[in-house]
Scaffold this active site. Structure first.
Site, PDB file in Angstrom:
ATOM      1  CG  ASN A  74      14.352  30.005 -29.826  1.00 26.08           C
ATOM      2  OD1 ASN A  74      15.054  30.886 -29.352  1.00 26.08           O
ATOM      3  ND2 ASN A  74      13.741  29.096 -29.079  1.00 26.08           N
ATOM      4  CG  HIS A 104      27.269  26.803 -53.801  1.00 19.97           C
ATOM      5  ND1 HIS A 104      27.198  28.105 -54.222  1.00 19.97           N
ATOM      6  CD2 HIS A 104      26.885  26.810 -52.498  1.00 19.97           C
ATOM      7  CE1 HIS A 104      26.803  28.876 -53.214  1.00 19.97           C
ATOM      8  NE2 HIS A 104      26.605  28.100 -52.165  1.00 19.97           N
ATOM      9  CB  ALA A 149      16.917  18.649 -31.590  1.00 16.39           C
ATOM     10  NE  ARG A 155      15.180  11.233 -48.163  1.00 13.84           N
ATOM     11  CZ  ARG A 155      15.660  10.038 -48.054  1.00 13.84           C
ATOM     12  NH1 ARG A 155      14.958   9.027 -48.422  1.00 13.84           N
ATOM     13  NH2 ARG A 155      16.836   9.813 -47.580  1.00 13.84           N
ATOM     14  NE  ARG A 172       5.524   8.358 -32.391  1.00 16.58           N
ATOM     15  CZ  ARG A 172       4.489   9.137 -32.086  1.00 16.58           C
ATOM     16  NH1 ARG A 172       3.380   9.084 -32.782  1.00 16.58           N
ATOM     17  NH2 ARG A 172       4.561   9.987 -31.066  1.00 16.58           N
TER      18      ARG A 172
END
Length: 183
Positions: A74, A104, A149, A155, A172
């Site tokens: 998108n 960095h 969203a 991780r 879940r």
């Protein structure tokens, strides 16, 4: 390994070429499908198989991002792809999402001389990434995942996980056999 991202002339030139191709792509009408496809294939240096990309698009190198088939990207997605980004098959990427492979130094003297290091991002097959998601360096997202969203993915995410939040946490497991019955 740490490398000079800001002052290495070769890397700077590669990014300028990618910026120019992104600019060309972003200035091209969505109705000019063939021209847009040509620009995308130059930018990503691969033949794209049913990959839809909305404008605007930004990438650092382009050539370090690889797409599977049947992918939708998108608008306003950023691929900071110095460490490499691999996108699997049947992936939906929401607007305003960023894939950030670079990190960095924490100390400003090292940061000020332009050092950074990059770690690859891998997105599996059949993944839906919602709007405004940030995916950080070195993350691998397993097959069948949904990233809510606004999530910040710091991780690895195991296959078939619904994750949300900042930092993103598993809400879940997704049962892929529990399909919508009234299609």
């Amino acid at each position: 390994e740490w490398y000079d991202a800001n002052y290495d002339e070769g890397l700077v030139e590669e990014r300028r070429i990618a910026q120019d191709l992104c600019f060309q792509f972003n200035q091209t009408s969505p109705l000019e499908e063939e021209k847009r496809q040509d620009i995308q294939e130059k930018l990503f240096q691969q033949k794209l198989d049913n990959v839809g990309i909305s404008s605007p698009l930004t990438c650092d190198y382009g050539s370090l991002t690889q797409f599977g088939h049947d992918v939708f990207v998108n608008s306003n997605v950023y691929f900071m792809d110095g460490g490499g980004i691999t996108i699997g098959n049947n992936v939906f990427i929401g607007p305003n999402t960023g894939f950030y492979t670079a990190a960095h130094p924490l100390d400003y003297p090292s940061r000020n001389i332009g050092l950074e290091k990059a770690s690859p991002i891998v997105v599996g097959n059949n993944v839906w990434i919602g709007a405004h998601v940030a995916i950080m360096p070195g993350v691998e997202i397993g097959d069948g995942c949904v990233i809510g969203a606004g999530s910040v993915v710091t991780r690895d995410i195991p296959a078939n996980s619904l994750v949300m939040g900042s930092p993103a946490r598993i809400v879940r497991e997704i049962d892929q056999t529990d399909q919508i019955k009234d299609k």
